[in-house]
Design an enzyme around this catalytic site. Sequence first.
Site, PDB file in Angstrom:
ATOM      1  N   GLN A  26      17.144 -47.155 -79.319  1.00 40.69           N
ATOM      2  CA  GLN A  26      17.521 -46.515 -78.043  1.00 40.69           C
ATOM      3  C   GLN A  26      16.406 -46.583 -77.010  1.00 40.69           C
ATOM      4  O   GLN A  26      16.641 -46.306 -75.837  1.00 40.69           O
ATOM      5  CB  GLN A  26      17.882 -45.043 -78.285  1.00 40.69           C
ATOM      6  CG  GLN A  26      19.153 -44.842 -79.092  1.00 40.69           C
ATOM      7  CD  GLN A  26      20.427 -45.167 -78.307  1.00 40.69           C
ATOM      8  OE1 GLN A  26      20.424 -45.229 -77.072  1.00 40.69           O
ATOM      9  NE2 GLN A  26      21.520 -45.381 -79.018  1.00 40.69           N
TER      10      GLN A  26
ATOM     11  N   HIS B 166      22.556 -54.821 -77.988  1.00 39.38           N
ATOM     12  CA  HIS B 166      23.659 -54.226 -77.198  1.00 39.38           C
ATOM     13  C   HIS B 166      23.314 -52.869 -76.591  1.00 39.38           C
ATOM     14  O   HIS B 166      24.137 -52.270 -75.908  1.00 39.38           O
ATOM     15  CB  HIS B 166      24.953 -54.164 -78.020  1.00 39.38           C
ATOM     16  CG  HIS B 166      25.004 -53.118 -79.090  1.00 39.38           C
ATOM     17  ND1 HIS B 166      25.780 -51.987 -78.968  1.00 39.38           N
ATOM     18  CD2 HIS B 166      24.414 -53.024 -80.302  1.00 39.38           C
ATOM     19  CE1 HIS B 166      25.672 -51.253 -80.074  1.00 39.38           C
ATOM     20  NE2 HIS B 166      24.847 -51.861 -80.900  1.00 39.38           N
TER      21      HIS B 166
ATOM     22  N   CYS C  65      28.847 -43.339 -84.092  1.00 47.48           N
ATOM     23  CA  CYS C  65      29.102 -43.567 -85.512  1.00 47.48           C
ATOM     24  C   CYS C  65      29.652 -42.326 -86.181  1.00 47.48           C
ATOM     25  O   CYS C  65      30.348 -42.413 -87.170  1.00 47.48           O
ATOM     26  CB  CYS C  65      27.822 -44.000 -86.196  1.00 47.48           C
ATOM     27  SG  CYS C  65      26.904 -45.126 -85.198  1.00 47.48           S
TER      28      CYS C  65
ATOM     29  N   GLY D 116      20.585 -53.468 -85.183  1.00 47.23           N
ATOM     30  CA  GLY D 116      19.695 -52.372 -85.546  1.00 47.23           C
ATOM     31  C   GLY D 116      19.875 -51.943 -86.996  1.00 47.23           C
ATOM     32  O   GLY D 116      18.903 -51.644 -87.695  1.00 47.23           O
TER      33      GLY D 116
ATOM     34  N   SER E 233      18.009 -53.478 -81.039  1.00 45.54           N
ATOM     35  CA  SER E 233      19.378 -53.988 -81.054  1.00 45.54           C
ATOM     36  C   SER E 233      19.766 -54.378 -79.636  1.00 45.54           C
ATOM     37  O   SER E 233      19.615 -53.579 -78.708  1.00 45.54           O
ATOM     38  CB  SER E 233      20.307 -52.892 -81.572  1.00 45.54           C
ATOM     39  OG  SER E 233      21.633 -53.332 -81.525  1.00 45.54           O
TER      40      SER E 233
ATOM     41  N   ASN F  53      19.259 -40.995 -80.394  1.00 49.80           N
ATOM     42  CA  ASN F  53      20.489 -41.482 -79.777  1.00 49.80           C
ATOM     43  C   ASN F  53      21.464 -40.380 -79.381  1.00 49.80           C
ATOM     44  O   ASN F  53      22.355 -40.608 -78.587  1.00 49.80           O
ATOM     45  CB  ASN F  53      21.206 -42.444 -80.732  1.00 49.80           C
ATOM     46  CG  ASN F  53      21.292 -41.905 -82.141  1.00 49.80           C
ATOM     47  OD1 ASN F  53      20.264 -41.652 -82.783  1.00 49.80           O
ATOM     48  ND2 ASN F  53      22.490 -41.710 -82.630  1.00 49.80           N
TER      49      ASN F  53
ATOM     50  N   THR G  77      22.480 -68.778 -90.839  1.00 49.50           N
ATOM     51  CA  THR G  77      22.409 -69.656 -89.661  1.00 49.50           C
ATOM     52  C   THR G  77      22.191 -68.823 -88.400  1.00 49.50           C
ATOM     53  O   THR G  77      22.889 -67.825 -88.185  1.00 49.50           O
ATOM     54  CB  THR G  77      23.729 -70.459 -89.548  1.00 49.50           C
ATOM     55  OG1 THR G  77      23.896 -71.165 -90.774  1.00 49.50           O
ATOM     56  CG2 THR G  77      23.703 -71.408 -88.369  1.00 49.50           C
TER      57      THR G  77
HETATM   58  N1  PLP Z   1      19.507 -46.907 -84.583  1.00 49.11           N
HETATM   59  C1  PLP Z   1      19.858 -46.183 -83.516  1.00 49.11           C
HETATM   60  C2  PLP Z   1      18.917 -45.152 -82.983  1.00 49.11           C
HETATM   61  C3  PLP Z   1      21.099 -46.397 -82.890  1.00 49.11           C
HETATM   62  O1  PLP Z   1      21.443 -45.669 -81.831  1.00 49.11           O
HETATM   63  C4  PLP Z   1      21.962 -47.393 -83.416  1.00 49.11           C
HETATM   64  C5  PLP Z   1      23.298 -47.608 -82.837  1.00 49.11           C
HETATM   65  O2  PLP Z   1      23.910 -46.707 -82.296  1.00 49.11           O
HETATM   66  C6  PLP Z   1      21.521 -48.141 -84.533  1.00 49.11           C
HETATM   67  C7  PLP Z   1      20.295 -47.865 -85.089  1.00 49.11           C
HETATM   68  C8  PLP Z   1      22.377 -49.217 -85.125  1.00 49.11           C
HETATM   69  O3  PLP Z   1      22.303 -50.367 -84.325  1.00 49.11           O
HETATM   70  P1  PLP Z   1      23.419 -51.506 -84.441  1.00 49.11           P
HETATM   71  O4  PLP Z   1      24.636 -50.988 -83.768  1.00 49.11           O
HETATM   72  O5  PLP Z   1      22.846 -52.682 -83.720  1.00 49.11           O
HETATM   73  O6  PLP Z   1      23.613 -51.793 -85.884  1.00 49.11           O
END
Ligand code: PLP
Length: 398
Positions: A178, A198, A321, A70, A196, A148, A234
């Site tokens: 999200q 995960h 984060c 992301g 993203s 998030n 790659t």
């Molecule tokens: N954007 C949002 C709304 C997110 O919640 C997150 C991750 O918590 C990201 C971007 C970043 O994604 P990534 O962990 O794949 O870099």
Amino acid sequence: MFVYADNAATTKLRKTALEAMLPWLEDSFGNASSMYAPARDAKRALEDARKTVAACLGARPDEIYFTSGGTESDNWALQCSVAEGQRLIISAIEHHAVLHTAEALAKAGRMVDILPVNAQGQVEPATLEKALSQGIAPALVSIMAANNEIGTVLDIPTLFTLTKRLSPTTRTHTDAVQAVGHIPLSLEEVDLLSLSAHKFGGPKGVGMLYIRKGVRLPPLLHGGGHERGKRSSTENIAGIVGLAAALLEAVNSRDSAAKQTDLMRNRLIDGILKIPYSFVNGDRENHLPGIASFIFECVEGETLVLGLDAVGICASSGSACSSGSLDPSHVLMAIGLPQEVAHGSLRLSIDETTTADQVDYLVEQVSRVVSQRRAMSPLWNEKTQTPTERFWPDGNPR
Ligand code: PLP
């Protein structure tokens, strides 16, 4: 009991994704750009994954570009859409992947407007309309699909329709990290969209940027010319195949998963709101099925998270984060919470596998830890003597 209540930070890898990935981590390790049989297999897997992702999003395969996640997708969308002297509009509750990129762009000479949100975390159309009617036409409007930290689902169709009507040359981007796999999404009026893997049961370190056909976005990463010259490096075949398998399963089971998760979220909220001086953040109607964000006055979110960890509960005091930082969350500040109140936040993010017993355990343990921390708080002792005090911006504790 162990309860994982931090699905907004990351999710468990789905079995289907793991199984789809394994061959590409073992014997089928060819580089998709090479000219022999195993490489052709890898190339085929890559293109099949692209078709699957496109079908899940309602896009064309040639609109799908795989990235490292992301953060890269957001950086690509912002950095390569807004040139020096141009204007960017974002919302105040964007993830740091957008917010900090916008701040860096502002330092490098771009004009950046940050739109305020209301107490529910919504960008009101009138706020966007006002920004669009002032100053030069923005090169990009970037507003997230769902937040998030508080789980609010923003009204992207309305906001981007308004953008295109008032400023037809402006490009639109949504950080849907999200939202994808959890709620239905429309690509109408969306030029760029980040996801993203995960966050919906795929592996970490792989994501995608949707680029609407006809939108000319220069590369962020230069090199060997992978992804049709747009994104060099790659290809992470195992990761990409895992992303596609996870997305397919998430989209196919989305409605039933959302229903079950929402049921458990309601049970969680009903239980937790019995704790005095506790509130739920976000939009009561338009929210993600799994995220519930709470405020407990006179308690530090971090100490709550540590107390819950001691009894087998994985939770967060905001976004993963920003954990570890002493600054209050910019999202909670943006919805109008005073700094001292914003420090008392707890985010619990569940999924369709969370059971009623686990929810009851969450409620029991959160209540216990909150009472324990408050018993040690001089602020709380003062507060119990003045119980009418209210911080809530619209005067409605929930
Ligand atoms: N954007 C949002 C709304 C997110 O919640 C997150 C991750 O918590 C990201 C971007 C970043 O994604 P990534 O962990 O794949 O870099």
